[in-house]
Design a protein around this motif. Sequence first.
Motif, mmCIF file in Angstrom:
data_model
loop_
_atom_site.group_PDB
_atom_site.id
_atom_site.type_symbol
_atom_site.label_atom_id
_atom_site.label_comp_id
_atom_site.label_asym_id
_atom_site.label_seq_id
_atom_site.Cartn_x
_atom_site.Cartn_y
_atom_site.Cartn_z
ATOM 1 N N THR A 56 0.831 -1.203 0.000
ATOM 2 C CA THR A 56 0.000 0.000 0.000
ATOM 3 C C THR A 56 0.868 1.258 0.000
ATOM 4 O OG1 THR A 56 -1.715 -1.177 1.198
ATOM 5 C CG2 THR A 56 -1.830 1.222 1.235
ATOM 6 N N THR A 57 1.907 1.260 0.795
ATOM 7 C CA THR A 57 2.800 2.414 0.860
ATOM 8 C C THR A 57 3.498 2.636 -0.472
ATOM 9 O OG1 THR A 57 3.132 2.027 3.205
ATOM 10 C CG2 THR A 57 4.739 3.429 2.099
ATOM 11 N N GLU A 114 2.364 1.828 -3.433
ATOM 12 C CA GLU A 114 1.376 2.374 -4.367
ATOM 13 C C GLU A 114 1.128 3.858 -4.100
ATOM 14 O OE1 GLU A 114 -2.051 -0.086 -3.898
ATOM 15 O OE2 GLU A 114 -1.089 -1.824 -4.831
ATOM 16 N N GLN A 115 1.044 4.234 -2.832
ATOM 17 C CA GLN A 115 0.834 5.635 -2.481
ATOM 18 C C GLN A 115 2.002 6.490 -2.932
ATOM 19 O OE1 GLN A 115 0.185 5.429 1.741
ATOM 20 N NE2 GLN A 115 -2.007 5.031 1.529
ATOM 21 N N GLN A 116 3.205 5.979 -2.809
ATOM 22 C CA GLN A 116 4.374 6.732 -3.254
ATOM 23 C C GLN A 116 4.377 6.896 -4.770
ATOM 24 O OE1 GLN A 116 7.719 4.659 -1.570
ATOM 25 N NE2 GLN A 116 7.623 5.821 0.335
ATOM 26 N N VAL A 121 1.677 7.041 -6.714
ATOM 27 C CA VAL A 121 0.652 8.050 -7.017
ATOM 28 C C VAL A 121 1.175 9.437 -6.692
ATOM 29 C CG1 VAL A 121 -1.621 8.908 -6.296
ATOM 30 C CG2 VAL A 121 -1.312 6.490 -6.793
ATOM 31 N N ARG A 122 1.840 9.565 -5.579
ATOM 32 C CA ARG A 122 2.397 10.865 -5.171
ATOM 33 C C ARG A 122 3.432 11.363 -6.182
ATOM 34 N NH1 ARG A 122 1.940 15.532 -2.496
ATOM 35 N NH2 ARG A 122 3.865 16.153 -1.513
ATOM 36 N N LYS A 145 0.286 19.121 -4.364
ATOM 37 C CA LYS A 145 -0.695 18.208 -4.931
ATOM 38 C C LYS A 145 -1.970 18.986 -5.235
ATOM 39 C CE LYS A 145 -3.077 13.916 -4.065
ATOM 40 N NZ LYS A 145 -3.336 12.857 -3.122
#
Length: 186
Positions: A119-120, A122-124, A126-127, A171
């Motif tokens: 999950t982390t 994937e979040q990175q 996207v960021r 963002k």
Amino acid sequence: MDRKVMKAIIAGVIILVANVGIFVLGSDFTTTFWIGYVYTMAAALLTVYVEIFFVAKEELIFRYPISTVTFVYLAVQIVSFIICTLLLWRFPLFTFILDLCILAAFIVMLMSVLLHNSTTKEQQAVRAKDIVNFKYILDTMNSVISKVTYADPNRKILMHAYDSIASGQAKSDISVMDLEQQMLTV
């Protein structure tokens, strides 16, 4: 020599010394002993495998929690082996169920850490994509501003919008995407 090979050799020597010690010093090998022994050796080999082959991968973000989970599992399994062999040797079914529960808890904790890692990651991703898009918007706005003459009254509005966006969050928000796209097409 490669680090993986060195770790494997060290782990192999430790497991070998532990086995020699167990079988040289031990004399009464009950059913409870063998159940605990199998689970403990499986825990040791699983810990070695995870540490050498799994934690060494570059894409893992949280290496220490994975190492911590595997070492805690091994330590708990060793303590369970010692206690069951010395004190509960008449209850092999209890030893089996206890060791099975320890293994199940290890699997749950390991999966939790791996899911958190995924999950982390994937979040990175996207960021990083949002930051690239944000930089593109800023570059495009800067390009548009440079094409507008100094006498144009819209230049001041564009400069103010550019400054607000450039000094604001990195963002963008979904609610202002249409406005950003309109600015890009000006």
